[in-house]
Design a protein around this motif. Structure first.
Motif, PDB file in Angstrom:
ATOM      1  N   ARG A  27       0.834  -1.209   0.000  1.00 13.88           N
ATOM      2  CA  ARG A  27       0.000   0.000   0.000  1.00 13.88           C
ATOM      3  C   ARG A  27       0.866   1.255   0.000  1.00 13.88           C
ATOM      4  O   ARG A  27       0.639   2.182  -0.766  1.00 13.88           O
ATOM      5  N   MET A  44      -7.204   4.566   0.274  1.00 15.01           N
ATOM      6  CA  MET A  44      -6.366   3.361   0.262  1.00 15.01           C
ATOM      7  C   MET A  44      -6.124   2.867   1.678  1.00 15.01           C
ATOM      8  O   MET A  44      -5.829   3.638   2.580  1.00 15.01           O
ATOM      9  N   ILE A  46      -5.700  -1.291   3.974  1.00 21.26           N
ATOM     10  CA  ILE A  46      -5.623  -2.732   3.821  1.00 21.26           C
ATOM     11  C   ILE A  46      -6.816  -3.354   4.514  1.00 21.26           C
ATOM     12  O   ILE A  46      -7.397  -2.773   5.425  1.00 21.26           O
ATOM     13  N   VAL A  63      -4.826  -5.165  -0.316  1.00 24.41           N
ATOM     14  CA  VAL A  63      -4.732  -3.721  -0.452  1.00 24.41           C
ATOM     15  C   VAL A  63      -6.058  -3.245  -1.029  1.00 24.41           C
ATOM     16  O   VAL A  63      -6.463  -3.679  -2.108  1.00 24.41           O
TER      17      VAL A  63
END
Length: 86
Positions: A27, A44, A46, A63
């Motif tokens: 990421r 963004m 996880i 991700v």
């Protein structure tokens, strides 16, 4: 006497599992590359198969790129196409 309460913010977290760490590193690498290209994907993160308090036990992590606006999607497509052309 007041009963003791559990405060998760004060509980030390276990280090992430190797798979979670791999996803965190991926990421961060992708975010850095996108930043260099002038693109930001603000959501963004996880995702693991369990809630965050069990992430150290996760056998895999993904991700999650999140959502983005149409202009950001076009910019991302252009960066990918330019990379393919080289």
């Amino acid at each position: 006497m007041t009963p003791a309460t559990h405060n998760p913010a004060n509980t030390p977290k276990a280090p992430p599992s190797p798979k979670v760490q791999e996803a965190l590193d991926a990421r961060d690498a992708l975010a850095a590359a996108l930043t260099r290209a002038g693109i930001q994907l603000p959501a963004m993160d996880i995702r693991t198969p369990w809630v965050d308090d069990r992430e150290a036990e996760a056998s895999y992590a993904l991700v999650h790129l999140g959502i983005c606006s149409a202009p950001v999607a076009h910019a991302l497509a252009a960066v990918i196409m330019n990379g393919l052309a080289t």
